[in-house]
Write a protein that holds these residues in place. Structure first.
Motif, mmCIF file in Angstrom:
data_model
loop_
_atom_site.group_PDB
_atom_site.id
_atom_site.type_symbol
_atom_site.label_atom_id
_atom_site.label_comp_id
_atom_site.label_asym_id
_atom_site.label_seq_id
_atom_site.Cartn_x
_atom_site.Cartn_y
_atom_site.Cartn_z
ATOM 1 N N UNK A 269 128.768 -21.048 -24.734
ATOM 2 C CA UNK A 269 130.150 -20.590 -24.866
ATOM 3 C C UNK A 269 130.127 -19.135 -25.323
ATOM 4 N N UNK A 270 131.256 -18.456 -25.207
ATOM 5 C CA UNK A 270 131.326 -17.066 -25.663
ATOM 6 C C UNK A 270 131.027 -16.979 -27.157
ATOM 7 N N UNK A 271 131.481 -17.966 -27.929
ATOM 8 C CA UNK A 271 131.244 -17.972 -29.368
ATOM 9 C C UNK A 271 129.753 -18.168 -29.668
ATOM 10 N N UNK A 272 129.108 -19.052 -28.939
ATOM 11 C CA UNK A 272 127.680 -19.274 -29.156
ATOM 12 C C UNK A 272 126.872 -18.026 -28.785
ATOM 13 N N UNK A 273 127.243 -17.398 -27.689
ATOM 14 C CA UNK A 273 126.539 -16.183 -27.277
ATOM 15 C C UNK A 273 126.679 -15.082 -28.322
ATOM 16 N N UNK A 274 127.871 -14.903 -28.837
ATOM 17 C CA UNK A 274 128.105 -13.882 -29.854
ATOM 18 C C UNK A 274 127.302 -14.186 -31.114
ATOM 19 N N UNK A 275 127.137 -15.456 -31.422
ATOM 20 C CA UNK A 275 126.397 -15.852 -32.616
ATOM 21 C C UNK A 275 124.914 -15.518 -32.489
#
Length: 321
Positions: A269-275
């Protein structure tokens, strides 16, 4: 030199990021679950991200998305028409284990013996075009991930080597530097008669094992220092110091730089990638890596070699043999 928008002189490639992606997708899942993503939104997002790279001086990206990663040229053509840079595309099969079932029963050593349809497909993509898009691939992509060589992956390597010799298109790889399997790639390619100076062993910057990297370089291949921003594998500091050390040792002419970055990747997800990878985008090299290389003693002339001269050489004079 073939790009999505058509042929250009190779000296117009300019600053080139040699190992990138635009979209990496699980196509069968996406096609059966259209609620999972907004294609037009992600095309707009890709245009914005690639335009940001162009504003920092990037003139070409090499999109190494192939079968197994969701390559779909009509979508890439939409992006290419709206961005101020060249997009070069690849042919090949991306697998860590078995060849796709489409090829499983046909070809050398299979139930229905004959020429490898994989090689024929790669050659067609390069010489005639991908599907009915009119876009010709300019590079071959292949992957190995494990210490050993699964039979299906070996078949893909050999088909790639044969297509390379028939067309002259350079080979770029996904390797796992942490298990030193670029050497295995070189071994198979050499058995197929490939000139190893026409091969880029990708993801070599994931390790700081200089002995391993020098062994690859001494065999003649280029190294892809091409995962800047993927700090969950190796830090920016380690990646920069590895490049700087290879430059000090005299290997500037065999190094290329990139991120292995997609505009959209449905594995996370975009959130996982950013993390896990907050710096992983097409501007990271210009914003962060080049200043760090300068600080480590790599001057702008050598940076130009890695970003401009070496990509141009890789795509120059690629005749069949």
């Amino acid at each position: 030199m073939e790009t999505v928008a058509g042929g250009i002189p190779v000296d117009q490639l300019g600053v080139t990021l040699m190992h990138e992606h635009v979209f990496v997708l699980s196509t069968e899942i996406q096609k059966n679950n259209p609620q999972l993503w907004d294609e037009e939104k992600q095309i707009d997002n890709a245009v914005a991200k690639l335009t940001a790279a162009a504003e920092r001086g990037v003139r070409t990206i090499v999109d190494l998305t192939v079968l197994g990663q969701g390559r779909y040229l009509p979508r890439i053509k939409k992006v290419a028409a709206r961005v101020p840079l060249n997009i070069v595309v690849a042919t090949g099969v991306y697998t860590y284990n078995d060849e796709p079932m489409y090829f499983a029963f046909r070809g050398p050593g299979r139930v229905f013996e004959g020429p490898d349809p994989m090689t024929e497909l790669f050659v067609r993509d390069i010489t005639e075009g991908i599907g009915d898009t009119g876009v010709r691939a300019a590079v071959l992509k292949v992957a190995t991930e494990t210490e050993d060589l699964p039979e299906g992956v070996e078949r893909v390597l050999r088909a790639t080597a044969q297509a390379h010799r028939e067309t002259g298109a350079p080979i770029q790889t996904h390797s796992n530097a942490l298990v030193r399997n670029g050497l295995l790639q070189q071994k198979v390619f050499a058995e197929e008669g490939v000139d190893l100076t026409r091969v880029v062993i990708g993801h070599s910057g994931d390790t700081d094992d200089i002995g391993y990297l020098r062994e690859l370089l001494e065999a003649g291949s280029y190294l892809g220092m091409d995962r800047f921003g993927m700090e969950f594998i190796a830090s920016l500091e380690q990646r920069v110091e590895t490049v700087a050390e290879l430059v000090r040792l005299g290997y500037t002419d065999q190094l290329v730089l990139s991120h292995d970055c997609p505009c959209f990747l449905d594995y996370l997800t975009e959130e996982q990638r950013e993390l896990v990878a907050p710096s992983w985008d097409y501007t990271h090299i210009h914003n962060d890596v080049l200043p760090a290389l300068n600080k480590a003693g790599v001057d702008n002339e050598r940076i130009h070699t890695m970003l401009v001269d070496n990509p141009r050489r890789i795509f120059s004079g690629n005749a069949p043999y």
